[in-house]
Enzyme design. Structure first.
Site, PDB file in Angstrom:
ATOM      1  CG  ASP A 181      -1.888   1.076   1.155  1.00 29.91           C
ATOM      2  OD1 ASP A 181      -1.506   2.205   0.768  1.00 29.91           O
ATOM      3  OD2 ASP A 181      -3.147   1.058   1.662  1.00 29.91           O
ATOM      4  CB  VAL A 182       1.848   3.664  -2.546  1.00 32.54           C
ATOM      5  CG1 VAL A 182       2.169   2.573  -3.750  1.00 32.54           C
ATOM      6  CG2 VAL A 182       0.567   4.379  -2.906  1.00 32.54           C
ATOM      7  CB  ALA A 227      -9.853  10.791  -5.948  1.00 35.41           C
ATOM      8  CE1 TYR A 279      -8.688  11.809 -14.103  1.00 40.07           C
ATOM      9  CE2 TYR A 279      -7.214  13.737 -13.952  1.00 40.07           C
ATOM     10  CZ  TYR A 279      -7.458  12.166 -14.263  1.00 40.07           C
ATOM     11  OH  TYR A 279      -6.443  11.529 -14.169  1.00 40.07           O
ATOM     12  CE  LYS A 290      -3.370  10.624 -12.676  1.00 35.54           C
ATOM     13  NZ  LYS A 290      -2.407   9.314 -12.234  1.00 35.54           N
ATOM     14  CB  THR A 331      -8.534   0.766 -15.936  1.00 36.14           C
ATOM     15  OG1 THR A 331      -8.580   2.169 -15.655  1.00 36.14           O
ATOM     16  CG2 THR A 331      -7.667   0.762 -17.369  1.00 36.14           C
ATOM     17  CG  LEU A 332     -11.311  -1.432 -10.694  1.00 34.81           C
ATOM     18  CD1 LEU A 332     -12.442  -2.299 -10.876  1.00 34.81           C
ATOM     19  CD2 LEU A 332     -10.338  -2.261  -9.813  1.00 34.81           C
TER      20      LEU A 332
HETATM   21  P1  NAD Z   1      -6.499   0.635 -12.333  1.00 36.91           P
HETATM   22  O1  NAD Z   1      -7.692   0.662 -11.522  1.00 36.91           O
HETATM   23  O2  NAD Z   1      -6.281  -0.718 -13.102  1.00 36.91           O
HETATM   24  O3  NAD Z   1      -5.015   1.181 -11.477  1.00 36.91           O
HETATM   25  C1  NAD Z   1      -5.006   1.820 -10.547  1.00 36.91           C
HETATM   26  C2  NAD Z   1      -3.993   1.256  -9.503  1.00 36.91           C
HETATM   27  O4  NAD Z   1      -3.838   1.982  -8.255  1.00 36.91           O
HETATM   28  C3  NAD Z   1      -4.759  -0.282  -8.792  1.00 36.91           C
HETATM   29  O5  NAD Z   1      -3.735  -1.110  -9.247  1.00 36.91           O
HETATM   30  C4  NAD Z   1      -4.807   0.307  -7.251  1.00 36.91           C
HETATM   31  O6  NAD Z   1      -4.532  -0.972  -6.609  1.00 36.91           O
HETATM   32  C5  NAD Z   1      -3.664   1.273  -7.027  1.00 36.91           C
HETATM   33  N1  NAD Z   1      -3.548   1.926  -5.916  1.00 36.91           N
HETATM   34  C6  NAD Z   1      -4.870   2.654  -5.578  1.00 36.91           C
HETATM   35  N2  NAD Z   1      -4.449   3.256  -4.191  1.00 36.91           N
HETATM   36  C7  NAD Z   1      -3.365   2.618  -3.890  1.00 36.91           C
HETATM   37  C8  NAD Z   1      -2.532   2.314  -2.815  1.00 36.91           C
HETATM   38  N3  NAD Z   1      -3.029   3.076  -1.572  1.00 36.91           N
HETATM   39  N4  NAD Z   1      -1.501   1.672  -2.593  1.00 36.91           N
HETATM   40  C9  NAD Z   1      -1.240   0.866  -3.572  1.00 36.91           C
HETATM   41  N5  NAD Z   1      -1.802   0.928  -4.726  1.00 36.91           N
HETATM   42  C10 NAD Z   1      -2.901   1.659  -5.025  1.00 36.91           C
HETATM   43  O7  NAD Z   1      -6.518   1.729 -13.301  1.00 36.91           O
HETATM   44  P2  NAD Z   1      -5.576   2.398 -14.381  1.00 36.91           P
HETATM   45  O8  NAD Z   1      -6.241   3.357 -15.276  1.00 36.91           O
HETATM   46  O9  NAD Z   1      -4.662   1.373 -14.993  1.00 36.91           O
HETATM   47  O10 NAD Z   1      -4.725   3.614 -13.549  1.00 36.91           O
HETATM   48  C11 NAD Z   1      -3.268   3.448 -13.521  1.00 36.91           C
HETATM   49  C12 NAD Z   1      -2.544   4.885 -13.435  1.00 36.91           C
HETATM   50  O11 NAD Z   1      -2.965   5.328 -15.034  1.00 36.91           O
HETATM   51  C13 NAD Z   1      -3.220   5.701 -12.637  1.00 36.91           C
HETATM   52  O12 NAD Z   1      -2.290   6.768 -12.284  1.00 36.91           O
HETATM   53  C14 NAD Z   1      -4.309   6.604 -13.300  1.00 36.91           C
HETATM   54  O13 NAD Z   1      -4.465   7.910 -13.050  1.00 36.91           O
HETATM   55  C15 NAD Z   1      -3.439   6.613 -14.789  1.00 36.91           C
HETATM   56  N6  NAD Z   1      -4.290   6.993 -16.075  1.00 36.91           N
HETATM   57  C16 NAD Z   1      -5.251   6.294 -16.315  1.00 36.91           C
HETATM   58  C17 NAD Z   1      -6.201   6.461 -17.239  1.00 36.91           C
HETATM   59  C18 NAD Z   1      -7.113   5.708 -17.720  1.00 36.91           C
HETATM   60  O14 NAD Z   1      -8.143   6.311 -18.403  1.00 36.91           O
HETATM   61  N7  NAD Z   1      -7.303   4.424 -17.483  1.00 36.91           N
HETATM   62  C19 NAD Z   1      -5.503   7.592 -18.358  1.00 36.91           C
HETATM   63  C20 NAD Z   1      -4.451   8.498 -17.903  1.00 36.91           C
HETATM   64  C21 NAD Z   1      -3.847   8.054 -16.728  1.00 36.91           C
END
Ligand code: NAD
Length: 257
Positions: free
Chosen positions: A66-67, A97, A158, A165, A196-197
């Site tokens: 957990d970061v 968030a 957002y 970000k 994604t989730l």
């Molecule tokens: P995702 O839900 O698959 O990944 C998000 C991850 O964050 C998960 O694995 C979750 O376990 C982790 N996380 C959250 N809180 C945490 C904590 N306290 N400790 C450890 N891990 C934690 O979704 P994603 O879209 O793959 O997101 C990954 C990154 O990409 C994020 O930074 C997101 O903002 C960024 N992003 C996503 C998109 C999109 O549209 N999916 C676009 C641009 C940027």
């Protein structure tokens, strides 16, 4: 065909929740390039899903982290050091968030919600860089963090994640300055929307996907594998002269006026 060869190198990937995760796209590309991987999962609840997602990754070192927990972060890097002896890549693909802060008015974000979003989504990059630096010394190490256009523009719903970000992208620049003298690079990828989730938690997300499809120069949405390819480039020696930058992988949407 020219390929990037990362055999003998090892990476640490934060942010896989399931097979759709952008971090999964990156892990797949790193593995294809020959890298050995350590992969973290956030907590016990997600462990099963992460194990399933990384089924195709060969002998990953799987660690709970957990970061927001300094002990977890310390233990993770200690385990990587014990297993690999050093580290070449770190992938920060983590954001969080509260649901109520990803809809409605930005001005209604609570103090606690603001703090939480910035701590998980931006601050966490700092301890990662601090802990990675000694393991990367003399190895031309490289870090990548995931961002979104909301860092630069006002995007409805957002909200506080845009603020997080913006902090993350600035932290990438600041860390590039810290890490550069040791030959360590750090960059951000500003990805287009991918289902994604985490993305599904953002109000009106399916509408955003549609807008990109209609308006982005490439007239389509990007894939997690395309984020993976861009990350592979930034992490590899192919990008040896690139640090402190944000690379948009968004079908060109960010250039639109
Ligand atoms: P995702 O839900 O698959 O990944 C998000 C991850 O964050 C998960 O694995 C979750 O376990 C982790 N996380 C959250 N809180 C945490 C904590 N306290 N400790 C450890 N891990 C934690 O979704 P994603 O879209 O793959 O997101 C990954 C990154 O990409 C994020 O930074 C997101 O903002 C960024 N992003 C996503 C998109 C999109 O549209 N999916 C676009 C641009 C940027």
């Amino acid at each position: 065909m020219f390929t990037i060869d990362n055999s003998g190198k090892c990476g640490l990937v934060f942010g896989i929740a399931n097979h759709r995760s952008l971090a999964m796209g990156i892990a797949r590309k790193l593995q294809e390039s020959g890298a050995t991987l350590a992969i973290t999962y956030q907590n016990e609840r997600l462990k099963g899903m992460v194990e399933k997602a990384i089924d195709g990754i060969q002998n990953p070192l799987l660690l709970e982290c957990d970061v927001s927990n300094d002990d977890h972060l310390g233990r993770t890097f200690d385990a990587v050091k014990a297993e690999f002896g050093g580290l070449d890549f770190v992938v920060h693909s983590v954001a969080y968030a509260m649901k109520e802060d990803l809809e409605g008015m930005y001005r209604d974000t609570s103090r606690g919600g603001f703090r939480l979003a910035l701590e998980i989504s931006a601050y966490s990059l700092l301890p990662m860089a601090r802990l990675a630096a000694p393991l990367m010394k003399g190895r031309n190490g490289s870090l990548v963090a995931l961002s979104y256009l909301g860092a630069e523009r006002a995007v409805a719903s957002y909200n506080v994640m845009g603020t997080a970000k913006a902090a993350l992208e600035q932290a990438v620049k600041q860390l590039a300055l810290d890490l550069g003298p040791d030959g360590i690079r750090i960059n951000a990828i500003s990805a287009g929307p991918v289902n994604t989730l985490a993305a599904r938690g953002i109000g009106g997300f399916t509408g955003i996907l549609k807008v990109y499809e209609e308006r982005a120069p490439l007239r389509r949405n990007i894939t997690a594998d395309e984020v993976g390819s861009a990350a592979l480039f930034l992490l590899s020696d192919m990008a040896s002269g690139v640090t402190g930058t944000t690379l948009h992988v968004d079908s060109g949407y960010h250039i639109l006026g």
